[in-house]
Design a protein around this motif. Structure first.
Motif, PDB file in Angstrom:
ATOM      1  N   TRP A  90     123.361 102.623  52.901  1.00 16.77           N
ATOM      2  CA  TRP A  90     122.807 103.614  51.974  1.00 16.77           C
ATOM      3  C   TRP A  90     123.643 104.876  51.845  1.00 16.77           C
ATOM      4  CZ3 TRP A  90     119.107 101.587  49.090  1.00 16.77           C
ATOM      5  CH2 TRP A  90     118.458 100.450  49.588  1.00 16.77           C
ATOM      6  N   PHE A  91     124.650 105.054  52.690  1.00 18.32           N
ATOM      7  CA  PHE A  91     125.486 106.253  52.590  1.00 18.32           C
ATOM      8  C   PHE A  91     126.955 105.923  52.309  1.00 18.32           C
ATOM      9  CE2 PHE A  91     121.828 107.810  54.946  1.00 18.32           C
ATOM     10  CZ  PHE A  91     121.586 109.030  54.322  1.00 18.32           C
ATOM     11  N   LEU A  92     127.488 104.901  52.979  1.00 21.09           N
ATOM     12  CA  LEU A  92     128.912 104.619  52.826  1.00 21.09           C
ATOM     13  C   LEU A  92     129.218 103.680  51.657  1.00 21.09           C
ATOM     14  CD1 LEU A  92     130.100 104.246  56.546  1.00 21.09           C
ATOM     15  CD2 LEU A  92     130.136 106.261  55.079  1.00 21.09           C
ATOM     16  N   ILE A  93     128.534 102.547  51.597  1.00 23.30           N
ATOM     17  CA  ILE A  93     128.837 101.556  50.559  1.00 23.30           C
ATOM     18  C   ILE A  93     128.692 102.120  49.140  1.00 23.30           C
ATOM     19  CG2 ILE A  93     128.005  99.404  49.503  1.00 23.30           C
ATOM     20  CD1 ILE A  93     127.712  98.248  52.289  1.00 23.30           C
ATOM     21  N   PRO A  94     127.628 102.874  48.810  1.00 22.92           N
ATOM     22  CA  PRO A  94     127.550 103.428  47.443  1.00 22.92           C
ATOM     23  C   PRO A  94     128.733 104.326  47.091  1.00 22.92           C
ATOM     24  CG  PRO A  94     125.417 103.570  48.526  1.00 22.92           C
ATOM     25  CD  PRO A  94     126.401 103.149  49.572  1.00 22.92           C
ATOM     26  N   ARG A  95     129.213 105.112  48.044  1.00 19.23           N
ATOM     27  CA  ARG A  95     130.356 105.989  47.772  1.00 19.23           C
ATOM     28  C   ARG A  95     131.635 105.182  47.572  1.00 19.23           C
ATOM     29  NH1 ARG A  95     126.789 109.174  50.433  1.00 19.23           N
ATOM     30  NH2 ARG A  95     126.872 111.430  50.087  1.00 19.23           N
ATOM     31  N   ILE A  96     131.797 104.134  48.379  1.00 22.35           N
ATOM     32  CA  ILE A  96     133.001 103.309  48.278  1.00 22.35           C
ATOM     33  C   ILE A  96     133.038 102.544  46.952  1.00 22.35           C
ATOM     34  CG2 ILE A  96     134.168 101.280  49.259  1.00 22.35           C
ATOM     35  CD1 ILE A  96     133.105 102.262  52.016  1.00 22.35           C
TER      36      ILE A  96
END
Length: 486
Positions: A90-96
């Motif tokens: 919920w924090f890293l994958i969406p940004r990537i």
């Protein structure tokens, strides 16, 4: 192994892996096809590929040995997996997934500059080259040669053959070939583990007969938090949480797989699949470790000459695969052991090749390069990487400790330093290029100091502190320098 049939099964497996590479070579037209599978691969296959990639032969062999020698303290790390999913999903994958890039390190240049991108790319290559060398060393010198009773001189040729088969199908088929091979290897790995448990259970007559009635004297005592202990519940979970988050948010092998899916939802589902597979196999290997301990404790004459239950702990699983399985099945499960190694090697070679192409050749070469030329270079670079890791594997025996400790001191050495610039780029708006450069460099030095503190300075610092300590120092220095210097 016991018969020609076992060797025939191993040969069929090797030919099958090569066939996968040849098949997908025909379907590869662009660099996106070769490196990212066309960015539309299925979540469950990507998830199993991510699991098989990072759950290497090192872990597959080390976990039963860890249970036999030190007990279940290492399994407390399963408690960290739900927290890992929350942070990464919920924090890293969406940004990537917001940026349509091929290399993870393109993200860093956009935010922090080319120096940080180059440093991170170098860290990744060093980390994964060492990782692949450890895998080849461990499978060749610590498993195959001793179990087969061959001379130590044969280890070099085992390393070469293992490396060549993996290099060929990886360089031909690209990511799609790697992922399909990973899925097949995952099922062989699970099947071999379950079959070993069933055979040993049948030997004792019941599952309960294998479980120790009291805590073995050689097992480490259960500790909730102890800074000086080799493993305690909190140090294990802090370290594993940090390792998963750092790897998921900065390692090209992970990010490459997110980018191979259609969108954020698919990438998140793939990551969940990999975590569930990890949790299941951890539990199965715990049970297998207990079963192997009971099996060889009841029949100590089966342990290799000159070894004890604890000193031979890391080699008991491959020894059982060779001697305890029926003819034919032994070859199949032995192939599973090779599968775990080859899965990690193929993914490491593919990802390293992509980083070299994108972050060095394409980044600094001024003229435009055609898609066909890029694919040709990627294949040649894959071959070169394979030769390098085979040579590096010859010096890995100098690292002290059992397989788990060797992994942390080599494979996981730069995990946290590599994540430091990603953390600063994604979550600290005021971070600057030079500040992060200093912080990342100090983070790497801290990891090296803790890893080899005993050999260099006679200090007793647990290897579990490598990731949390190096990450904390790196981020703190980067933040303070960015804030005060600007």
């Amino acid at each position: 192994m016991k018969s020609i049939l076992d060797w025939f099964v191993v040969a069929v497996y090797a030919v099958g892996m090569l066939g996968i590479g040849v098949y997908f070579k025909r379907k590869t037209k662009t660099t996106d096809d070769y490196m990212l599978g066309g960015r539309k691969m299925r979540s469950w296959t990507i998830g199993l590929s991510l699991f098989a990639t990072l759950f290497s032969a090192i872990t597959y062999l080390a976990m039963p040995g860890e249970m036999i020698k030190h007990g279940p303290m290492m399994w407390s790390k399963i408690a960290s997996l739900p927290f890992v999913y929350g942070v990464v999903g919920w924090f890293l994958i969406p940004r990537i997934m917001k940026l349509r890039v091929s290399s993870a390190y393109e993200l860093l240049e956009v935010r922090l500059g080319v120096k940080i991108r180059t440093l991170a790319s170098v860290f990744f290559l060093l980390m994964r080259l060492i990782w692949m060398a450890v895998i080849i060393y461990m499978v060749a010198e610590k498993v195959i040669v001793p179990i087969m009773g061959w001379s130590a001189d044969i280890a070099v040729w085992v390393s070469i053959v293992l490396g060549i088969v993996t290099i060929v199908y990886t360089s031909l088929g690209g990511l799609r070939g790697v992922v399909l091979a990973d899925v097949i290897q995952s099922f062989i790995l699970f099947g071999g583990t379950i079959l070993a448990i069933i055979i040993i259970t049948h030997h004792f007559g019941s599952f309960s007969a294998m479980i120790p009635t009291e805590w073995p004297e050689h097992w480490a005592p259960w500790k909730f938090f102890d800074v000086n202990a080799r493993v305690s519940f909190m140090t294990m979970n802090i370290t594993v949480f940090g390792m998963y988050v750092c790897t998921a948010g900065s390692d090209q092998m992970s990010i490459q797989r997110y980018l191979a899916t259609r969108d954020v939802k698919a990438a998140r589902k793939a990551f969940l699949t990999s975590l569930v597979a990890n949790g299941l196999v951890y539990i199965m290997l715990a049970v297998l470790g207990i079963a192997l301990m009971a099996y060889y404790k009841s029949q100590p004459e089966l342990i290799l000459a000159g070894e004890t239950l604890t000193s031979a702990a890391d080699s008991l699983l491959p020894h059982f695969i060779v001697t305890g399985f029926p003819i034919g099945i032994s070859g199949l499960v032995f192939s599973g052991l090779l599968a775990a190694a080859m899965s990690s090697l193929s993914s490491g070679i593919n990802s390293s090749s992509l980083v070299i192409i994108n972050d060095f050749i394409m980044r600094f070469k001024k003229e435009t390069i055609s898609q066909a030329t890029q694919i040709k270079w990627a294949r040649l670079i894959s071959l070169a990487i394979g030769l390098v890791i085979i040579l590096l594997s010859l010096v890995m025996g100098n690292v002290k400790g059992n397989l788990i400790e060797m992994t942390f001191k080599t494979v996981n050495l730069l995990v946290a330093p590599l994540f430091v610039p990603f953390f600063m780029a994604m979550f600290v708006n005021r971070s600057t290029e030079n500040a992060v450069l200093v912080g990342t460099s100090l983070s790497a030095l801290t990891a090296i100091f803790i890893s080899f503190s005993n050999e260099l300075f006679g200090l007793s610092i647990s290897f579990l502190w490598i990731i949390p300590a190096s990450f904390t120092l790196g981020v703190s220095v980067s933040f303070l320098l960015s804030f005060f210097i600007g």
